[in-house]
Design a protein around this motif. Structure first.
Motif, mmCIF file in Angstrom:
data_model
loop_
_atom_site.group_PDB
_atom_site.id
_atom_site.type_symbol
_atom_site.label_atom_id
_atom_site.label_comp_id
_atom_site.label_asym_id
_atom_site.label_seq_id
_atom_site.Cartn_x
_atom_site.Cartn_y
_atom_site.Cartn_z
ATOM 1 N N GLY A 1 0.834 -1.039 -0.009
ATOM 2 C CA GLY A 1 -0.506 -0.407 0.212
ATOM 3 C C GLY A 1 0.688 1.343 0.503
ATOM 4 N N PRO A 2 0.341 2.287 0.344
ATOM 5 C CA PRO A 2 1.334 3.381 0.279
ATOM 6 C C PRO A 2 1.929 3.813 1.050
ATOM 7 N N SER A 3 2.329 3.034 2.412
ATOM 8 C CA SER A 3 2.909 2.996 3.481
ATOM 9 C C SER A 3 4.739 2.328 2.646
ATOM 10 N N GLY A 4 4.984 1.837 1.377
ATOM 11 C CA GLY A 4 5.739 1.326 0.995
ATOM 12 C C GLY A 4 5.919 -0.383 1.371
ATOM 13 N N LEU A 5 7.106 -0.676 0.267
ATOM 14 C CA LEU A 5 7.829 -1.977 0.841
ATOM 15 C C LEU A 5 8.371 -2.385 2.268
ATOM 16 N N SER A 6 8.888 -0.955 2.708
ATOM 17 C CA SER A 6 9.959 -0.993 3.626
ATOM 18 C C SER A 6 9.389 -1.445 4.627
ATOM 19 N N ALA A 7 8.490 0.083 4.469
ATOM 20 C CA ALA A 7 7.246 -0.086 6.147
ATOM 21 C C ALA A 7 6.613 -1.450 5.995
ATOM 22 N N TYR A 8 6.511 -2.054 4.987
ATOM 23 C CA TYR A 8 5.543 -3.519 5.286
ATOM 24 C C TYR A 8 6.672 -4.586 5.821
ATOM 25 N N VAL A 9 7.593 -4.894 5.508
ATOM 26 C CA VAL A 9 8.368 -5.544 5.363
ATOM 27 C C VAL A 9 9.417 -5.253 7.020
ATOM 28 N N SER A 10 9.371 -3.746 7.299
ATOM 29 C CA SER A 10 9.798 -3.408 8.585
ATOM 30 C C SER A 10 9.127 -4.360 9.797
ATOM 31 N N ALA A 11 7.251 -3.926 9.305
ATOM 32 C CA ALA A 11 6.391 -4.843 10.499
ATOM 33 C C ALA A 11 6.281 -5.788 10.079
ATOM 34 N N ALA A 12 6.308 -6.862 9.231
ATOM 35 C CA ALA A 12 6.483 -8.007 9.445
ATOM 36 C C ALA A 12 7.642 -8.632 10.384
ATOM 37 N N VAL A 13 8.906 -7.587 10.587
ATOM 38 C CA VAL A 13 10.220 -8.712 10.867
ATOM 39 C C VAL A 13 9.471 -7.613 12.977
ATOM 40 N N ALA A 14 9.014 -6.861 13.240
ATOM 41 C CA ALA A 14 8.818 -6.780 13.813
ATOM 42 C C ALA A 14 7.741 -7.469 15.073
ATOM 43 N N ARG A 15 6.969 -8.156 14.409
ATOM 44 C CA ARG A 15 6.183 -8.863 14.573
ATOM 45 C C ARG A 15 6.302 -10.796 14.314
ATOM 46 N N GLN A 16 7.508 -10.667 13.624
ATOM 47 C CA GLN A 16 7.956 -11.951 13.749
ATOM 48 C C GLN A 16 9.709 -11.848 14.921
ATOM 49 N N ILE A 17 9.554 -10.611 15.679
ATOM 50 C CA ILE A 17 10.572 -11.105 17.023
ATOM 51 C C ILE A 17 9.506 -10.407 18.329
ATOM 52 N N GLU A 18 8.743 -10.280 18.076
ATOM 53 C CA GLU A 18 7.382 -10.525 19.125
ATOM 54 C C GLU A 18 7.583 -11.457 19.379
ATOM 55 N N ARG A 19 7.125 -12.627 18.059
ATOM 56 C CA ARG A 19 6.452 -13.640 18.480
ATOM 57 C C ARG A 19 7.885 -14.643 18.943
ATOM 58 N N ASP A 20 8.872 -14.415 18.393
ATOM 59 C CA ASP A 20 10.098 -14.977 19.042
ATOM 60 C C ASP A 20 10.143 -14.992 20.585
ATOM 61 N N ASN A 21 9.938 -13.132 21.081
ATOM 62 C CA ASN A 21 9.598 -13.392 21.826
ATOM 63 C C ASN A 21 8.965 -13.888 23.232
ATOM 64 N N LEU A 22 7.858 -13.762 22.388
ATOM 65 C CA LEU A 22 7.073 -14.448 23.133
ATOM 66 C C LEU A 22 7.194 -16.404 23.715
ATOM 67 N N ASN A 23 7.660 -16.510 22.425
ATOM 68 C CA ASN A 23 7.911 -17.419 22.092
ATOM 69 C C ASN A 23 8.987 -18.567 23.119
ATOM 70 N N GLU A 24 9.803 -17.204 23.859
ATOM 71 C CA GLU A 24 10.740 -17.635 24.658
ATOM 72 C C GLU A 24 9.823 -17.702 25.845
ATOM 73 N N LEU A 25 9.798 -16.413 26.079
ATOM 74 C CA LEU A 25 8.740 -16.778 26.938
ATOM 75 C C LEU A 25 8.352 -17.905 28.118
ATOM 76 N N ILE A 26 7.191 -18.593 26.729
ATOM 77 C CA ILE A 26 6.301 -19.430 26.700
ATOM 78 C C ILE A 26 7.913 -21.145 26.790
ATOM 79 N N GLN A 27 8.638 -20.807 26.302
ATOM 80 C CA GLN A 27 9.678 -22.103 27.070
ATOM 81 C C GLN A 27 10.519 -21.903 28.387
ATOM 82 N N VAL A 28 10.156 -21.084 28.784
ATOM 83 C CA VAL A 28 10.742 -20.349 29.916
ATOM 84 C C VAL A 28 9.468 -20.785 30.863
#
Length: 90
Positions: free
Chosen positions: A25-52
């Protein structure tokens, strides 16, 4: 104020890049990829908390997970109904 940014070069399959560009969309590919990477980092952090937590308290039973999902779905239904009721009253 936005955070400072840096420019990076990444490699991804062409079909994935094309789909991302089409959806960015209008925000562009960089913003889209940045948001996707940020969501993945959140998921990774959550998975680490679950493992602990599971290492300390043991795994959560499937029944418990389903019960919590049911509660979440019910809360969402109730929120939707309240929102619709409020819109109908307006």
């Amino acid at each position: 104020m936005s955070e400072p940014t840096s420019k990076y070069s990444i490699t991804m399959p062409r079909d994935v890049a094309a789909a991302a560009r089409a959806r960015s969309g209008p925000s562009g590919l960089s913003a889209y990829v940045s948001a996707a990477v940020a969501r993945q980092i959140e998921r990774d952090n959550l998975n680490e908390l679950i493992q602990v937590a599971e290492a300390e308290h043991g795994p959560i039973a499937d029944e418990e997970i389903q019960a919590l999902r049911d509660q979440l779905h019910q809360a969402r239904r109730e929120q939707t109904e309240r929102t619709q009721d409020g819109a109908d009253a307006a």
